[in-house]
Design a protein around this motif. Structure first.
Motif, PDB file in Angstrom:
ATOM      1  N   THR A  58       6.662 -64.474 -22.424  1.00 41.02           N
ATOM      2  CA  THR A  58       7.216 -63.608 -21.368  1.00 41.02           C
ATOM      3  C   THR A  58       6.077 -63.056 -20.518  1.00 41.02           C
ATOM      4  N   PRO A  59       6.349 -62.745 -19.249  1.00 43.84           N
ATOM      5  CA  PRO A  59       5.315 -62.151 -18.397  1.00 43.84           C
ATOM      6  C   PRO A  59       4.925 -60.758 -18.906  1.00 43.84           C
ATOM      7  N   THR A  60       3.712 -60.349 -18.554  1.00 45.55           N
ATOM      8  CA  THR A  60       3.280 -58.993 -18.891  1.00 45.55           C
ATOM      9  C   THR A  60       3.968 -58.002 -17.959  1.00 45.55           C
ATOM     10  N   PRO A  61       4.740 -57.060 -18.494  1.00 45.72           N
ATOM     11  CA  PRO A  61       5.433 -56.096 -17.627  1.00 45.72           C
ATOM     12  C   PRO A  61       4.444 -55.254 -16.822  1.00 45.72           C
ATOM     13  N   THR A  62       4.871 -54.843 -15.639  1.00 41.21           N
ATOM     14  CA  THR A  62       4.063 -53.945 -14.834  1.00 41.21           C
ATOM     15  C   THR A  62       4.394 -52.503 -15.220  1.00 41.21           C
ATOM     16  N   ARG A  63       3.415 -51.641 -15.125  1.00 40.26           N
ATOM     17  CA  ARG A  63       3.591 -50.223 -15.434  1.00 40.26           C
ATOM     18  C   ARG A  63       3.001 -49.394 -14.305  1.00 40.26           C
ATOM     19  N   ARG A  64       3.795 -48.478 -13.762  1.00 46.40           N
ATOM     20  CA  ARG A  64       3.274 -47.592 -12.726  1.00 46.40           C
ATOM     21  C   ARG A  64       3.907 -46.214 -12.860  1.00 46.40           C
ATOM     22  N   GLU A  65       3.135 -45.199 -12.509  1.00 44.37           N
ATOM     23  CA  GLU A  65       3.639 -43.835 -12.558  1.00 44.37           C
ATOM     24  C   GLU A  65       4.391 -43.526 -11.281  1.00 44.37           C
ATOM     25  N   ILE A  66       5.564 -42.907 -11.427  1.00 41.87           N
ATOM     26  CA  ILE A  66       6.377 -42.552 -10.271  1.00 41.87           C
ATOM     27  C   ILE A  66       6.708 -41.060 -10.326  1.00 41.87           C
ATOM     28  N   SER A  67       7.122 -40.517  -9.192  1.00 45.64           N
ATOM     29  CA  SER A  67       7.582 -39.131  -9.110  1.00 45.64           C
ATOM     30  C   SER A  67       8.989 -39.126  -8.535  1.00 45.64           C
ATOM     31  N   TYR A  68       9.793 -38.171  -8.946  1.00 43.95           N
ATOM     32  CA  TYR A  68      11.161 -38.095  -8.451  1.00 43.95           C
ATOM     33  C   TYR A  68      11.688 -36.672  -8.614  1.00 43.95           C
ATOM     34  N   SER A  69      12.715 -36.370  -7.862  1.00 44.65           N
ATOM     35  CA  SER A  69      13.425 -35.099  -7.963  1.00 44.65           C
ATOM     36  C   SER A  69      14.911 -35.402  -7.933  1.00 44.65           C
ATOM     37  N   VAL A  70      15.689 -34.692  -8.733  1.00 45.93           N
ATOM     38  CA  VAL A  70      17.119 -34.948  -8.866  1.00 45.93           C
ATOM     39  C   VAL A  70      17.900 -33.699  -8.472  1.00 45.93           C
ATOM     40  N   VAL A  71      18.957 -33.876  -7.709  1.00 45.07           N
ATOM     41  CA  VAL A  71      19.816 -32.762  -7.324  1.00 45.07           C
ATOM     42  C   VAL A  71      20.481 -32.194  -8.574  1.00 45.07           C
ATOM     43  N   GLU A  74      24.380 -27.766 -11.074  1.00 43.02           N
ATOM     44  CA  GLU A  74      24.855 -26.385 -11.083  1.00 43.02           C
ATOM     45  C   GLU A  74      24.725 -25.688  -9.727  1.00 43.02           C
ATOM     46  N   ASN A  75      23.794 -26.186  -8.860  1.00 42.41           N
ATOM     47  CA  ASN A  75      23.617 -25.512  -7.568  1.00 42.41           C
ATOM     48  C   ASN A  75      23.509 -26.461  -6.382  1.00 42.41           C
ATOM     49  N   GLY A  76      23.499 -27.774  -6.635  1.00 41.05           N
ATOM     50  CA  GLY A  76      23.432 -28.749  -5.551  1.00 41.05           C
ATOM     51  C   GLY A  76      22.084 -28.816  -4.859  1.00 41.05           C
ATOM     52  N   ARG A  77      21.058 -28.247  -5.469  1.00 40.40           N
ATOM     53  CA  ARG A  77      19.728 -28.253  -4.874  1.00 40.40           C
ATOM     54  C   ARG A  77      18.805 -29.204  -5.638  1.00 40.40           C
ATOM     55  N   PRO A  78      17.787 -29.738  -4.942  1.00 42.34           N
ATOM     56  CA  PRO A  78      16.831 -30.604  -5.644  1.00 42.34           C
ATOM     57  C   PRO A  78      16.101 -29.837  -6.742  1.00 42.34           C
ATOM     58  N   GLY A  79      15.945 -30.474  -7.874  1.00 41.29           N
ATOM     59  CA  GLY A  79      15.211 -29.869  -8.981  1.00 41.29           C
ATOM     60  C   GLY A  79      13.718 -30.053  -8.805  1.00 41.29           C
ATOM     61  N   PRO A  80      12.937 -29.655  -9.803  1.00 42.52           N
ATOM     62  CA  PRO A  80      11.477 -29.783  -9.702  1.00 42.52           C
ATOM     63  C   PRO A  80      11.037 -31.242  -9.670  1.00 42.52           C
ATOM     64  N   LEU A  81       9.873 -31.477  -9.058  1.00 43.38           N
ATOM     65  CA  LEU A  81       9.306 -32.821  -9.021  1.00 43.38           C
ATOM     66  C   LEU A  81       8.845 -33.196 -10.430  1.00 43.38           C
ATOM     67  N   GLN A  82       9.231 -34.377 -10.869  1.00 39.54           N
ATOM     68  CA  GLN A  82       8.884 -34.832 -12.205  1.00 39.54           C
ATOM     69  C   GLN A  82       8.168 -36.175 -12.146  1.00 39.54           C
ATOM     70  N   THR A  83       7.435 -36.487 -13.211  1.00 35.81           N
ATOM     71  CA  THR A  83       6.716 -37.752 -13.274  1.00 35.81           C
ATOM     72  C   THR A  83       7.194 -38.569 -14.470  1.00 35.81           C
ATOM     73  N   ALA A  84       7.051 -39.875 -14.345  1.00 31.82           N
ATOM     74  CA  ALA A  84       7.443 -40.795 -15.416  1.00 31.82           C
ATOM     75  C   ALA A  84       6.711 -42.109 -15.201  1.00 31.82           C
ATOM     76  N   ASP A  85       6.675 -42.927 -16.232  1.00 38.07           N
ATOM     77  CA  ASP A  85       6.148 -44.284 -16.113  1.00 38.07           C
ATOM     78  C   ASP A  85       7.309 -45.257 -16.034  1.00 38.07           C
TER      79      ASP A  85
END
Length: 406
Positions: A58-71, A74-85
């Motif tokens: 199988t190919p070697t998977p790629t890994r990259r860090e991303i940032s995202y915010s989710v509404v 409870e209040n319909g507002r964007p939450g804090p910025l979070q990071t993940a791989d």
């Protein structure tokens, strides 16, 4: 050509070498052709970063860090910025995906960068999953943080909302993802699926060595006693010595007295390093004697060795701490949305969380697939014998069967 062993050769093999030679033969006899991929995945997980048959094909998977915010629901507002791989299978066709997984780490100071977790994420990505590993503060601090349940839900919402996953699920359907959670993170992951915006996005949830009832976790970590559902007698095991002090560290913040918090933190730090060292401060004074009423109650619970005294000692804790433990418990919660979507894997020799906890959670959720692994301690498959390896292969096959294209 069939493999044949001469009787004289059998007697000259060491026990370990004989098992290594015997394992493929048992697999050939016991594992169906459909399960061979699961065997290769298991061997790849066991290999970590070392070569394996799965890596070769199988190919070697790629890994990259991303940032995202989710509404936030409870209040319909964007939450804090979070990071993940984010791990992509890296196939020739970038849109060729078989599913999506949120991989939730257990306790590790390295968090999402723990080398074992990175290897596990890559193993799942090699099978066609798009894998997201969120960065959780509680994981790195080795403490259970209730707020991490919301962050796991955010990871589920983000991953299921990515265009490639929406396309995978088909037009007009709610995009769903799987969740694989490790150790104490299993409870947090279950709580995450109860969030309003994550419940319908839960395709399946895999719990590895998780808990059900926080009262029973306290009982086991402090006294070594546990009870299998349906049995009346207590069983006894030897819990990992530092476990109760990790538990203490994770709950100190619920106390209102800052002096008790500081003193118990010092006690926990000493006990995590040594079970016999004197509990003295920098001036040589007894730390236990410095505790106020709240601190003494919590310390008494941690040092109690009588299973029957756990409930009354818990009842005597400050209300803030009791509320926190209740909020983390899965017992008596409405979990019907996980019917037919729960896969639980637990080692019978687990020194952190007794396997009875997965049995109890399985009993609470209909149509759960439960795998109790012989010889399996917690999350390290290398110590598992032949039978345990076969059981783990069955568990991995249950996960792979949840892929969209299968």
């Amino acid at each position: 050509m069939p493999v044949r062993l001469q009787r004289s050769h059998l007697f000259t093999l060491s026990g370990k070498a004989f098992l290594v030679l015997l394992f493929p033969l048992l697999l050939a006899a016991c594992v169906s052709p459909e399960s061979w991929e699961a065997v290769r995945v298991l061997k790849d997980i066991d290999a970590g970063e070392a070569p394996s048959a799965l890596k070769e094909t199988t190919p070697t998977p790629t890994r990259r860090e991303i940032s995202y915010s989710v509404v936030q629901p409870e209040n319909g507002r964007p939450g804090p910025l979070q990071t993940a791989d984010l791990y992509h299978p890296n196939r020739a066709d970038p849109d060729d995906l078989d599913g999506a997984l949120v991989l939730v780490p257990g306790f590790t100071p390295s968090g999402k960068n723990d080398r074992r977790l990175v290897a596990l994420a890559r193993s799942f990505a090699r099978t066609g999953f798009l894998v997201l590993v969120p960065d959780l503060l509680g994981s790195r601090e080795t403490r259970v943080r209730l707020g991490d349940a919301r962050r796991i839900a955010d990871a589920m919402v983000h991953l299921s909302s990515r265009p490639e996953i929406e396309a995978l699920n088909g037009e007009g359907t709610v995009p769903q993802v799987g969740v694989v959670a490790i150790s104490y993170a299993v409870g947090l992951a279950v709580l995450a699926t109860t969030e309003a915006d994550a419940k319908d996005r839960t395709g399946f949830l895999v719990g590895l060595g998780g808990y059900y009832d926080t009262t029973e976790i306290v009982r086991f970590t402090t006294t070594g006693a546990y009870r299998v559902p349906g049995e009346r007698r207590w069983r006894s095991a030897q819990p990992l010595r530092p476990a109760k002090w990790y538990f203490l560290s994770g709950n100190i913040e619920a106390l209102t007295d800052p002096d008790d918090r500081a003193t118990l933190t010092a006690i926990a730090d000493i006990r995590q390093r040594s079970g016999r060292a004197a509990l003295l401060d920098g001036q040589g004074r007894d730390l236990v004697a410095q505790l106020g009423p709240e601190g003494r109650d919590l310390y008494s619970l941690m040092t109690n060795e009588d299973p029957a005294q756990v409930a009354p000692l818990l009842a005597g804790l400050p209300e803030s701490l009791r509320r926190q433990l209740d909020a983390l418990s899965l017992k008596n919660r409405e979990l019907s949305h996980l019917t037919g979507r729960l896969i639980l894997i637990h080692g019978r020799e687990d020194p952190l969380v007794p396997f009875s906890e997965s049995i109890a959670l399985s009993d609470a959720v209909p149509e759960t697939e439960l795998f109790l692994i012989d010889g399996f301690s917690h999350i390290n498959p290398r110590s598992v014998g032949v039978i345990g390896q076969l059981q783990l292969a069955d568990a991995i096959q249950a996960i792979l069967a949840r892929r969209k294209s299968k």
